[in-house]
Write an enzyme that holds these catalytic residues in place. Structure first.
Site, short mmCIF file in Angstrom:
data_model
loop_
_atom_site.label_atom_id
_atom_site.label_comp_id
_atom_site.label_asym_id
_atom_site.label_seq_id
_atom_site.Cartn_x
_atom_site.Cartn_y
_atom_site.Cartn_z
N CYS A 48 0.83 -1.21 0.00
CA CYS A 48 0.00 0.00 0.00
C CYS A 48 0.86 1.26 0.00
O CYS A 48 0.52 2.26 -0.64
CB CYS A 48 -0.94 0.00 1.20
SG CYS A 48 -2.11 -1.38 1.22
N ARG A 124 -8.35 -4.58 -2.38
CA ARG A 124 -7.61 -3.61 -3.20
C ARG A 124 -8.44 -3.36 -4.47
O ARG A 124 -8.40 -4.15 -5.41
CB ARG A 124 -6.23 -4.18 -3.54
CG ARG A 124 -5.18 -3.14 -3.86
CD ARG A 124 -3.84 -3.79 -4.16
NE ARG A 124 -3.28 -4.56 -3.07
CZ ARG A 124 -2.66 -4.06 -2.01
NH1 ARG A 124 -2.51 -2.73 -1.91
NH2 ARG A 124 -2.17 -4.84 -1.06
#
Length: 215
Positions: A48, A124
């Site tokens: 991330c 995601r």
């Protein structure tokens, strides 16, 4: 409708959200602009972090396309702020776009971003939303694979070109293996139109159903 994934072509759900830039209302606060909402599993995680840096490095390119970015995860605002501060201090990158703090998971559940078998973290995902608040693209990535920012930018450019010119966009555009940076003209709707198209100098055609042109 809680937990149902919104579909392409539907209006983005109206949501009041807490962000690192204060409260916002989606999609209202982005009316007249495109926006890319991307969810990430958690703050202070390696993949991330690379994504946030990558998005920020290309933020000016998104803005040139009249497109804003907004992140999202099931974390509190102070966690987002500390993570953003860490990125600036350790990596020298200042994150300029807002990040939604969905600490109770309400926004994520509304958007269908929590996978039942993956705990309580957000998946995601990417939503591309147009200036009218309509969802135009949805993309999901596995937890272990970071997103390709080039492809997200390409998708925004492709959608904008399709809307503006009334055309379809080929694979790997603008570097398609068959027609390079040309775009695909919608198929003819009659025999006469098909014949005219094959004779037209405005298009190039492999056949009546596969014509293309420069934009």
């Amino acid at each position: 409708m809680e937990g149902r994934i919104p579909l392409i072509g539907e209006e983005f759900p109206r949501l009041e959200v807490k962000t690192t830039h204060g409260k916002k209302i989606l999609p209202d606060d982005f009316r007249g602009k495109w926006f890319v909402l991307f969810s990430h599993p958690a703050d202070f995680t390696p993949v991330c972090t690379t994504e946030f840096v990558a998005f920020q490095k290309r933020y000016d390119e998104f803005k040139k396309l009249n497109t804003e970015l907004i992140g999202l995860s099931i974390d509190q605002v102070f966690s987002h702020i500390k993570w953003i501060e860490w990125i600036k201090e350790k990596l020298g990158v200042e994150i300029e776009f807002p990040v939604i703090a969905d600490d109770l998971g309400e926004v994520s559940r509304r958007l269908g971003l929590i996978h039942p078998s993956k705990g309580t973290n957000t998946v995601r995902a990417v939503f591309i939303v147009d200036p009218n608040g309509i969802i135009r693209a949805i993309v999901y990535y596995p937890q272990e694979v970071g997103r390709n920012i080039d492809e997200i930018l390409r998708a925004v450019r492709a959608l904008q070109t399709s809307d503006e010119k009334g055309v379809a966009i080929p694979a790997n555009w603008p570097s398609n293996e068959l027609i390079n940076d040309s775009v695909i003209v919608p198929p003819a709707s009659s025999v006469e139109e098909a014949r005219e198209r094959l004779e037209s100098k405005d298009f190039e055609c492999y056949d009546w159903w596969f014509c293309y042109k420069k934009v």
